[in-house]
Design a protein around this motif. Structure first.
Motif, PDB file in Angstrom:
ATOM      1  N   LYS A 285       6.136   0.605  -6.000  1.00 22.44           N
ATOM      2  CA  LYS A 285       6.829   0.355  -6.962  1.00 22.44           C
ATOM      3  C   LYS A 285       6.266   1.291  -7.965  1.00 22.44           C
ATOM      4  CE  LYS A 285       7.676  -4.301  -6.438  1.00 22.44           C
ATOM      5  NZ  LYS A 285       7.458  -5.954  -6.962  1.00 22.44           N
ATOM      6  N   ALA A 286       6.639   2.505  -8.186  1.00 21.35           N
ATOM      7  CA  ALA A 286       6.155   3.674  -8.754  1.00 21.35           C
ATOM      8  C   ALA A 286       4.736   3.904  -8.593  1.00 21.35           C
ATOM      9  CB  ALA A 286       6.234   3.376 -10.313  1.00 21.35           C
ATOM     10  N   SER A 287       4.154   3.855  -7.175  1.00 22.80           N
ATOM     11  CA  SER A 287       2.687   3.824  -6.945  1.00 22.80           C
ATOM     12  C   SER A 287       2.394   5.154  -6.003  1.00 22.80           C
ATOM     13  CB  SER A 287       2.248   2.576  -6.297  1.00 22.80           C
ATOM     14  OG  SER A 287       2.025   1.548  -7.071  1.00 22.80           O
ATOM     15  N   ARG A 288       1.051   5.411  -5.759  1.00 22.52           N
ATOM     16  CA  ARG A 288       0.925   6.377  -4.960  1.00 22.52           C
ATOM     17  C   ARG A 288      -0.379   5.924  -3.657  1.00 22.52           C
ATOM     18  NH1 ARG A 288       2.666  11.488  -4.948  1.00 22.52           N
ATOM     19  NH2 ARG A 288       3.942  11.996  -6.996  1.00 22.52           N
ATOM     20  N   VAL A 289       0.047   5.668  -2.626  1.00 20.98           N
ATOM     21  CA  VAL A 289      -1.036   5.264  -1.586  1.00 20.98           C
ATOM     22  C   VAL A 289      -1.959   6.289  -1.445  1.00 20.98           C
ATOM     23  CG1 VAL A 289       0.090   6.148   0.617  1.00 20.98           C
ATOM     24  CG2 VAL A 289      -1.177   3.990   0.446  1.00 20.98           C
ATOM     25  N   ASP A 290      -3.186   5.904  -1.157  1.00 24.26           N
ATOM     26  CA  ASP A 290      -4.326   6.893  -1.169  1.00 24.26           C
ATOM     27  C   ASP A 290      -4.303   7.854   0.120  1.00 24.26           C
ATOM     28  OD1 ASP A 290      -5.909   6.056  -3.259  1.00 24.26           O
ATOM     29  OD2 ASP A 290      -6.609   4.582  -2.300  1.00 24.26           O
ATOM     30  N   MET A 291      -3.696   7.281   1.262  1.00 23.59           N
ATOM     31  CA  MET A 291      -3.308   8.215   2.294  1.00 23.59           C
ATOM     32  C   MET A 291      -2.140   7.448   3.152  1.00 23.59           C
ATOM     33  SD  MET A 291      -7.398   8.513   3.718  1.00 23.59           S
ATOM     34  CE  MET A 291      -8.523   8.714   2.588  1.00 23.59           C
ATOM     35  N   MET A 292      -1.664   8.508   3.881  1.00 22.53           N
ATOM     36  CA  MET A 292      -0.463   7.922   5.059  1.00 22.53           C
ATOM     37  C   MET A 292      -0.833   8.783   6.280  1.00 22.53           C
ATOM     38  SD  MET A 292       3.639   7.548   4.711  1.00 22.53           S
ATOM     39  CE  MET A 292       4.068   9.307   5.120  1.00 22.53           C
ATOM     40  N   LEU A 293      -1.064   7.984   7.245  1.00 19.08           N
ATOM     41  CA  LEU A 293      -1.272   8.617   8.694  1.00 19.08           C
ATOM     42  C   LEU A 293       0.229   8.586   9.337  1.00 19.08           C
ATOM     43  CD1 LEU A 293      -4.743   6.710   9.221  1.00 19.08           C
ATOM     44  CD2 LEU A 293      -4.309   9.079   8.046  1.00 19.08           C
ATOM     45  N   THR A 294       0.259   9.532  10.180  1.00 16.81           N
ATOM     46  CA  THR A 294       1.558   9.448  11.050  1.00 16.81           C
ATOM     47  C   THR A 294       1.372  10.321  12.255  1.00 16.81           C
ATOM     48  OG1 THR A 294       2.222  11.502   9.799  1.00 16.81           O
ATOM     49  CG2 THR A 294       3.102   9.491   8.713  1.00 16.81           C
ATOM     50  N   GLY A 295       2.093   9.727  13.159  1.00 17.14           N
ATOM     51  CA  GLY A 295       1.923  10.259  14.865  1.00 17.14           C
ATOM     52  C   GLY A 295       3.144   9.753  15.548  1.00 17.14           C
ATOM     53  N   GLU A 296       3.345  10.598  16.189  1.00 17.79           N
ATOM     54  CA  GLU A 296       4.599  10.244  17.195  1.00 17.79           C
ATOM     55  C   GLU A 296       4.417   9.111  18.027  1.00 17.79           C
ATOM     56  OE1 GLU A 296       7.125  12.546  20.960  1.00 17.79           O
ATOM     57  OE2 GLU A 296       5.565  13.506  19.888  1.00 17.79           O
ATOM     58  N   GLY A 297       5.565   8.237  17.988  1.00 19.54           N
ATOM     59  CA  GLY A 297       5.351   6.916  18.683  1.00 19.54           C
ATOM     60  C   GLY A 297       4.614   5.682  17.900  1.00 19.54           C
ATOM     61  N   ARG A 298       4.185   5.950  16.838  1.00 17.15           N
ATOM     62  CA  ARG A 298       3.343   5.208  15.952  1.00 17.15           C
ATOM     63  C   ARG A 298       3.951   4.867  14.672  1.00 17.15           C
ATOM     64  NH1 ARG A 298      -2.812   6.720  16.409  1.00 17.15           N
ATOM     65  NH2 ARG A 298      -3.043   4.427  16.261  1.00 17.15           N
ATOM     66  N   PRO A 299       4.215   3.708  13.951  1.00 15.60           N
ATOM     67  CA  PRO A 299       4.754   3.440  12.749  1.00 15.60           C
ATOM     68  C   PRO A 299       3.622   4.099  11.660  1.00 15.60           C
ATOM     69  CG  PRO A 299       3.642   1.367  13.558  1.00 15.60           C
ATOM     70  CD  PRO A 299       3.731   2.540  14.750  1.00 15.60           C
ATOM     71  N   PRO A 300       4.302   4.689  10.621  1.00  8.97           N
ATOM     72  CA  PRO A 300       3.331   5.120   9.727  1.00  8.97           C
ATOM     73  C   PRO A 300       2.248   4.047   9.053  1.00  8.97           C
ATOM     74  CG  PRO A 300       5.616   5.553   9.129  1.00  8.97           C
ATOM     75  CD  PRO A 300       5.792   4.715  10.034  1.00  8.97           C
ATOM     76  N   CYS A 301       1.171   4.718   8.794  1.00  7.90           N
ATOM     77  CA  CYS A 301       0.099   3.794   8.668  1.00  7.90           C
ATOM     78  C   CYS A 301      -0.486   4.273   6.903  1.00  7.90           C
ATOM     79  CB  CYS A 301      -1.264   4.003   9.266  1.00  7.90           C
ATOM     80  SG  CYS A 301      -2.634   2.821   8.743  1.00  7.90           S
ATOM     81  N   TYR A 302      -0.101   3.004   5.999  1.00  9.34           N
ATOM     82  CA  TYR A 302      -0.502   3.209   4.591  1.00  9.34           C
ATOM     83  C   TYR A 302      -1.822   2.788   4.446  1.00  9.34           C
ATOM     84  CZ  TYR A 302       4.431   4.171   3.935  1.00  9.34           C
ATOM     85  OH  TYR A 302       5.678   4.687   3.967  1.00  9.34           O
ATOM     86  N   VAL A 303      -2.883   3.832   3.762  1.00 13.05           N
ATOM     87  CA  VAL A 303      -4.322   3.286   3.650  1.00 13.05           C
ATOM     88  C   VAL A 303      -4.588   3.567   2.413  1.00 13.05           C
ATOM     89  CG1 VAL A 303      -6.550   3.902   4.429  1.00 13.05           C
ATOM     90  CG2 VAL A 303      -4.716   4.109   5.889  1.00 13.05           C
ATOM     91  N   GLU A 304      -5.383   2.323   1.820  1.00 17.76           N
ATOM     92  CA  GLU A 304      -5.919   2.317   0.353  1.00 17.76           C
ATOM     93  C   GLU A 304      -7.199   2.263   0.413  1.00 17.76           C
ATOM     94  OE1 GLU A 304      -4.854   2.547  -2.659  1.00 17.76           O
ATOM     95  OE2 GLU A 304      -2.791   2.525  -2.956  1.00 17.76           O
TER      96      GLU A 304
END
Length: 237
Positions: A118-137
């Motif tokens: 909700k109008a936020s920004r996550v510190d990091m987002m990790l992505t890779g083939e065959g894996r769901p996106p990973c949201y990191v705070e």
């Protein structure tokens, strides 16, 4: 993370208005430094504490010096503590890339400050083939009221509770979500929530973990030359 230039040592006179610190340098010069830490900094702001400041290369800055480290006593002898909350994201990114934070290894890309929730920004987002996106705070930890036990938060943080709820939303949407508590001192053996300081944050933590948000805690090794993420610390919750 190595400091780009040698830090300037001194003694703390006072921290005030949250973002200002008066310091007497070892040369005898009295200066005002920027304090990039909005928290209470419990146990770290006693007058006379040994401190280290960095000097900005930006000549236009009103305050060219920034408070980086403080020497504090947690019951086991003096210990260096990193107080600059601008560093944890870069430290965690570095540790992900070099494999120190093993649970977050193996992703192809890492992006910083990605819009989500909700109008936020996550510190990091990790992505890779065959894996769901990973949201990191990432949260900076520097509170220690008992020897060996790191705690968070050191003041009420409604924003922090909001981040936990938004990470839970990401899990329910089919993604991965991880909260990293980065402890900026080397003597931590365990990590726990300071539920007496912010009960609402404690409840948000419990909700998020029940929804599948992963909780990690890592401590750093510090010197006036560098700060390095060292190893995982047990979460005693």
């Amino acid at each position: 993370m190595r400091f780009p230039t040698p830090l300037v040592p001194g003694r703390l006179v006072q921290r005030y208005k949250r973002f200002l610190a008066d310091v007497v340098l070892d040369t005898g010069e009295a200066v005002t430094a920027h304090c990039a830490n909005p928290g209470a900094m419990l146990g770290l702001t006693a007058p006379g504490n040994r401190v280290w400041l960095s000097r900005s290369a930006n000549a236009a800055r009103k305050l060219p010096l920034s408070w980086e480290l403080v020497e504090a006593e947690f019951g086991r002898g003096p210990e260096l503590v990193g107080i600059n909350t601008a560093h944890p994201n870069a430290l965690v990114e570095e540790a992900i890339v070099d494999g120190t934070i093993a649970p977050l290894a193996g992703y192809a890309t890492l992006r910083r400050e990605v819009a989500y929730g909700k109008a936020s920004r996550v510190d990091m987002m990790l992505t890779g083939e065959g894996r769901p996106p990973c949201y990191v705070e990432v949260k900076n930890v520097h509170l220690m009221r008992r020897p060996g036990l790191a705690e968070f938060p050191d003041s009420v943080t409604a924003r922090g509770a909001k981040h936990l709820d938004e990470l839970g939303d990401m899990v329910e949407a089919g993604h991965r979500a991880v909260m990293v508590f980065l402890i900026q001192y080397g003597g931590a053996e365990r990590f726990a929530l300071a539920r007496d300081i912010d009960p609402a944050y404690g409840k948000a933590f419990d909700r998020a973990r029940a929804r599948g948000v992963e909780m990690l805690s890592f401590r750093c090794r510090l010197s006036p030359e560098a700060i390095v993420v060292e190893r995982a610390v047990e979460i005693a919750e």
